[in-house]
Each structure stands twice: as structure tokens, then as C-alpha cells.
Design a protein around this motif. Structure first.
Motif, PDB file in Angstrom:
ATOM      1  N   UNK A 196       0.888  -1.686  -0.228  1.00  0.00           N
ATOM      2  CA  UNK A 196      -0.242  -0.270   0.446  1.00  0.00           C
ATOM      3  C   UNK A 196       1.041   1.236   0.098  1.00  0.00           C
ATOM      4  N   UNK A 197       1.948   1.342   0.181  1.00  0.00           N
ATOM      5  CA  UNK A 197       3.118   2.754   0.716  1.00  0.00           C
ATOM      6  C   UNK A 197       2.827   2.803   2.295  1.00  0.00           C
ATOM      7  N   UNK A 198       3.491   3.634   2.257  1.00  0.00           N
ATOM      8  CA  UNK A 198       3.208   4.046   4.117  1.00  0.00           C
ATOM      9  C   UNK A 198       4.921   3.955   4.443  1.00  0.00           C
ATOM     10  N   UNK A 199       4.505   4.497   5.726  1.00  0.00           N
ATOM     11  CA  UNK A 199       5.854   4.251   6.889  1.00  0.00           C
ATOM     12  C   UNK A 199       5.556   3.572   7.942  1.00  0.00           C
ATOM     13  N   UNK A 200       6.173   3.415   9.234  1.00  0.00           N
ATOM     14  CA  UNK A 200       5.720   2.790  10.098  1.00  0.00           C
ATOM     15  C   UNK A 200       6.908   2.848  10.562  1.00  0.00           C
ATOM     16  N   UNK A 201       6.796   3.882  11.946  1.00  0.00           N
ATOM     17  CA  UNK A 201       7.759   4.169  13.180  1.00  0.00           C
ATOM     18  C   UNK A 201       8.014   2.389  14.201  1.00  0.00           C
ATOM     19  N   UNK A 238       9.650   3.193   5.330  1.00  0.00           N
ATOM     20  CA  UNK A 238       9.074   3.912   4.802  1.00  0.00           C
ATOM     21  C   UNK A 238       9.103   3.122   3.402  1.00  0.00           C
ATOM     22  N   UNK A 239       7.846   2.733   2.125  1.00  0.00           N
ATOM     23  CA  UNK A 239       7.863   2.508   1.090  1.00  0.00           C
ATOM     24  C   UNK A 239       7.069   3.475   0.182  1.00  0.00           C
ATOM     25  N   UNK A 240       7.741   4.574  -0.753  1.00  0.00           N
ATOM     26  CA  UNK A 240       7.441   5.141  -1.852  1.00  0.00           C
ATOM     27  C   UNK A 240       8.392   4.955  -2.904  1.00  0.00           C
ATOM     28  N   UNK A 241       7.520   4.762  -3.922  1.00  0.00           N
ATOM     29  CA  UNK A 241       7.537   4.612  -5.224  1.00  0.00           C
ATOM     30  C   UNK A 241       7.443   3.116  -5.171  1.00  0.00           C
ATOM     31  N   UNK A 242       7.229   2.200  -4.653  1.00  0.00           N
ATOM     32  CA  UNK A 242       7.901   0.309  -4.223  1.00  0.00           C
ATOM     33  C   UNK A 242       9.265   0.405  -4.096  1.00  0.00           C
ATOM     34  N   UNK A 243       9.718   1.129  -3.188  1.00  0.00           N
ATOM     35  CA  UNK A 243      10.566   1.079  -2.698  1.00  0.00           C
ATOM     36  C   UNK A 243      10.943   1.129  -1.255  1.00  0.00           C
ATOM     37  N   UNK A 244      10.892   0.151  -0.228  1.00  0.00           N
ATOM     38  CA  UNK A 244      11.513  -0.182   1.021  1.00  0.00           C
ATOM     39  C   UNK A 244      12.640   0.945   1.588  1.00  0.00           C
ATOM     40  N   UNK A 245      12.465   1.866   2.072  1.00  0.00           N
ATOM     41  CA  UNK A 245      13.711   2.174   2.572  1.00  0.00           C
ATOM     42  C   UNK A 245      13.613   1.629   4.122  1.00  0.00           C
ATOM     43  N   UNK A 246      15.115   1.985   4.992  1.00  0.00           N
ATOM     44  CA  UNK A 246      14.838   2.514   6.312  1.00  0.00           C
ATOM     45  C   UNK A 246      15.627   3.915   6.625  1.00  0.00           C
TER      46      UNK A 246
END
Length: 448
Positions: free
Chosen positions: A290-295, A303-311
Motif C-alpha cells: 500500500x505504501x506508507x511508513x511505520x515508526x 518508508x515505502x514510496x515509489x515501490x522502494x522500501x527504505x529504513x
């Protein structure tokens, strides 16, 4: 018991003939038995056995008694002993940590120093019974399958040769061999810690259910270790297949089996220094779709934006003040090390290397190294068009949190080189040039 220890030592702990082992010797039955068994094995396997004792000074005269007992035992057996004494209660108060955590840090810091100085393993006397306690403790607190595996046989320089031996077997071994030992009185007080309650109340009741409790637990642990190892291998493969320059491709990650995905997400978060509990991992799996962010715990966010997951680190990085462009200079920013060097163009061996090389005669007294500014423009090589840097960064899917923090080399608003993009058409060298400037970046641990 000696044969059991020998098998674990060489098949589980990775010890080889001629190695050096320092026994973490508390003076209790477990550690005395381990030291005695290793002395017997050492003669046949050419092992060097030493011992280490830490006095936490938490039990008054009893702590001093233990230290004296260990000293006398090692002198009697001809074992080299390393002693360390620390007022753990005072240290705990000054550092605002629990006494238990502080004591553990003191012990393992001492063990690490000894291991490094003497090129030796450090053997702790954790038993099968300790492994049972740890599994139940982890399960009660909330854990993963990896946590249910309990205590590992080996972790870095720490080995646990008694991990397939029960506490009852240790006591029998002491009795047969007339081994003296000391007892920590706090081990028999249920109100001291949760582990004591498990040891004194929970486990005895479980053992009444089946005479084969120890055997069944050991078999279960074997299965758990095998599954944990298999899932770890699968997760590492999944990460390799999905890894990109700025993170991990969400669609590739999410195509994995849920068990593999959860292991992979746990590896991603822990690898960046963050802590993620079970619910965090489930939410990270959701944002892949779905995209979005998790603290996360520890000041990080997934963070998952534009199909890329990053920390990403939650805290903002200090603003970088621009500096004049100078050759043979090194500076640090945002956890990374940057160096500007002069280089002969015949040393530029490939396209990736060339992307960080700037034409020599494009540099002037007005050229600076800074973060991006409003109005910055960038002309990509070979395209014949000039774009606003912000727009180009967005088109290239450079993560939003990196755009304002990445560096550029610019003269006025004309960008000659941009981090994560490379050199522009104006800054690119050509075959007729004799030399160029090379920007070398060494990523910090959390930016690699």
C-alpha cells in the motif's frame, strides 16, 4: 558428560585442535564442571585452557567468597586466571541501567577484551536447562521463531559446550568427581527475577508431565534451529534479489512466502540499527503493498514510496554549510566521508568511476560544494536538455529524505555534479583532457 562436551565443542562450537579457550568461571557447579571437563579434553586435543572471573560486588561477603574460591581452584588445577572486579550497583545507578543489564555488559566487555588479547574462545557454562528457561522466558515476553531457538551454541567468540547437558547431569558429574563448588543464594529466590520463577516453579511442573521432557525439548530445539537456518538463507536470497541502490523493491520482496518475508524484513530493520517487534514487521509487510511508513523502535522509520522500501533515521540531519571546492580535501557530512582528488584521466577505467569525475577546467573560484538550492539546474549527459535538479531527482526516484541532504558541486545555479546522479554535461571530462577531479564517497555504516 565429557564425551557430550567434546562432541558439542568440536561439532557445534567450531573449536579445533590447538585452540585456546577461556572458561567464564563463576564458581558454581556448571562452570566448575565445564572447566574440569575441558581440562580432561585438553590433554588429548592440545587445547589451552584458561579461566576468567568477574566479581560484581552485589552480594557482599558472598561475592568475595566466590572470588577466593575461584582463585584457589585455579591455583590448585594449574589454570591461568583473569580477574575483574566492578561495583555494578554503583555503575548501574550512574548509567541509569538495570543491575542485570549492567552486570552483563561488564562481563562481556571483559570477555571480549580477553578473547582479543589471547586469541581465544570464551566458554560460558549455559546448560540445556538454561536453554529451556530462555525459551520460555522469550515466549512469555513475545518473540519470533528465532527467539524460540533460545541460546546458540556459538556466537562470535562465545561458545557454550554444555548446551546439551542438563543441570541434573552437571550435579551428578560433580558428585562422581568430588568437585567442590559455591552456590549463589539469589538463584533460589523466586522474587529476584523472572528467570528464577521459571527455574524454580514452571520447569519442575513441566517435567512432571513427561519423563522425556529434556529429550523432547532438545529435539524441538534441533528442528527450530534447522528451520531458522533455512529461513535465514531464503531471506538473504530474497534481499539480494530485491536490493536496489536506495533500498529494496517492494514488489519483489512481497512475492516471497510470508515466513521468508518476515525474516527478510527483520534483517532489513536490524541491519540499519532499528528494533522491530512482531507488529512492526506485520505493518512493514502491509506497506509493501500500500505504501506508507511505520515508526520503529530506536529512532528509525520504515518508508515505502515509489515501490522502494527504505529504513530512514527519524531525526533530522544538521544542515550542511557549503564550502569552497578545493582539491585534495576531505570532509564528513551526514555520516559519510567525502574526498576530492586530482586524477589523470587515463586512470578512469569505467563508466561508474567516470560519473564521479569532473572536468578540470570547469572549476572556478565560485565553485562550491553544498546541498541543493532553489533554482539549481542540471543537464544530463547526451540528452541536450536542462532540468531543474528537484524535478530530475524525482524522476530518478531518489528517496525524498535524501534529496535535501545529498551534496552537489555547483557554480552558481549550474550543477556540475550531484550525489546519486553523477556528473552533468557541463562537468563531464572528454578524451582530450589530461586530468580531472574525482569525488570519492565512503558511506557510513547506516548509509551503505
Amino acid at each position: 558428560m565429557v564425551d557430550n562436551v567434546r562432541k558439542t565443542l568440536f561439532h557445534r562450537c567450531g573449536v579445533k585442535k590447538g585452540d585456546r579457550i577461556i572458561v567464564a568461571l563463576s564458581g558454581g557447579a556448571d562452570s566448575v564442571s565445564l572447566l574440569y571437563a575441558l581440562r580432561m579434553i585438553a590433554k588429548e586435543e592440545n587445547l589451552t585452557i584458561m579461566a576468567a572471573h568477574v566479581n560484581h560486588n552485589l552480594r557482599g561477603e558472598e561475592s568475595l567468597r566466590d572470588e577466593n574460591f575461584v582463585r584457589n581452584l585455579c591455583e590448585k588445577w594449574g589454570i591461568e586466571l583473569f580477574l575483574h572486579s566492578e561495583d555494578v550497583a554503583a555503575l548501574s545507578a550512574s548509567q541509569h541501567k538495570s543491575v542485570e543489564l549492567c552486570g552483563r555488559e561488564v562481563r562481556y566487555n571483559f570477555f571480549y577484551t580477553l578473547s582479543t588479547q589471547h586469541n581465544a574462545f570464551v566458554a560460558t557454562a549455559h546448560t540445556l536447562s538454561d536453554s529451556q528457561e530462555t525459551m520460555l522466558y522469550n515466549m512469555a515476553r513475545g518473540t519470533t521463531l528465532h527467539g524460540l531457538c533460545s541460546i546458540p551454541y556459538k556466537r562470535d567468540y562465545i561458545i557454550r559446550p554444555l548446551l546439551d547437558v542438563t543441570r541434573e547431569e552437571v550435579e551428578e558429574f560433580c558428585s562422581i568427581n568430588n568437585l567442590e563448588f559455591v552456590q549463589d543464594s539469589t538463584n533460589f529466590q523466586e522474587d529476584v527475577c523472572s528467570r528464577n520463577r521459571i527455574r524454580l516453579s514452571v520447569l519442575p511442573n513441566l517435567r512432571t508431565l513427561n519423563d522425556g521432557f529434556h529429550r523432547n525439548f532438545k529435539n524441538l530445539r534441533e528442528d527450530l534451529l534447522s528451520v531458522d537456518d533455512f529461513l535465514s538463507v531464503c531471506a538473504e536470497k530474497a534481499l539480494e534479489e530485491s536490493r536496489t541502490e536506495f533500498g529494496y523493491k517492494a514488489d519483489i520482496l512481497s512475492n516471497n512466502h510470508p515466513a521468508v518475508l518476515r525474516y527478510a524484513l527483520a534483517m532489513i530493520t536490524s541491519g540499519e540499527g532499528a528494533k522491530a517487534e512482531h507488529n512492526h514487521i506485520l505493518m512493514c509487510a502491509d506497506i509493501l503493498r500500500t505504501g506508507g511508513a511505520v515508526a520503529l523502535i530506536g529512532g528509525y522509520t520504515a518508508v515505502c514510496v515509489q515501490g522502494i522500501l527504505r529504513i530512514v533515521k527519524t531525526q533530522d540531519t544538521d544542515e550542511f554549510v557549503g564550502i569552497p571546492f578545493k582539491v585534495n580535501t576531505t570532509f564528513f557530512y551526514n555520516g559519510n566521508e567525502y574526498s576530492v582528488k586530482e586524477i589523470k584521466t587515463d586512470k578512469i577505467v569505467n563508466k561508474k568511476f567516470a560519473s564521479n569525475c569532473i572536468r578540470y577546467d570547469t572549476i572556478s573560484e565560485e565553485t562550491v560544494i553544498r546541498t541543493r538550492q532553489q533554482g539549481d539546474t542540471f543537464e544530463p549527459q547526451g540528452r541536450g536538455i536542462t532540468k531543474h535538479l528537484r524535478k530530475l531527482q524525482n524522476e530518478l526516484k531518489i528517496p525524498a529524505e535524501l534529496r535535501d541532504k545529498s551534496l552537489v558541486i555547483a557554480t552558481g545555479s549550474t550543477v556540475l555534479w550531484a550525489e546519486y546522479i553523477g556528473v552533468s554535461a557541463q562537468g563531464a571530462f572528454n578524451s582530450a583532457d589530461d586530468k580531472a577531479f574525482y569525488i570519492e564517497i565512503t558511506r557510513g555504516e547506516n548509509n551503505a
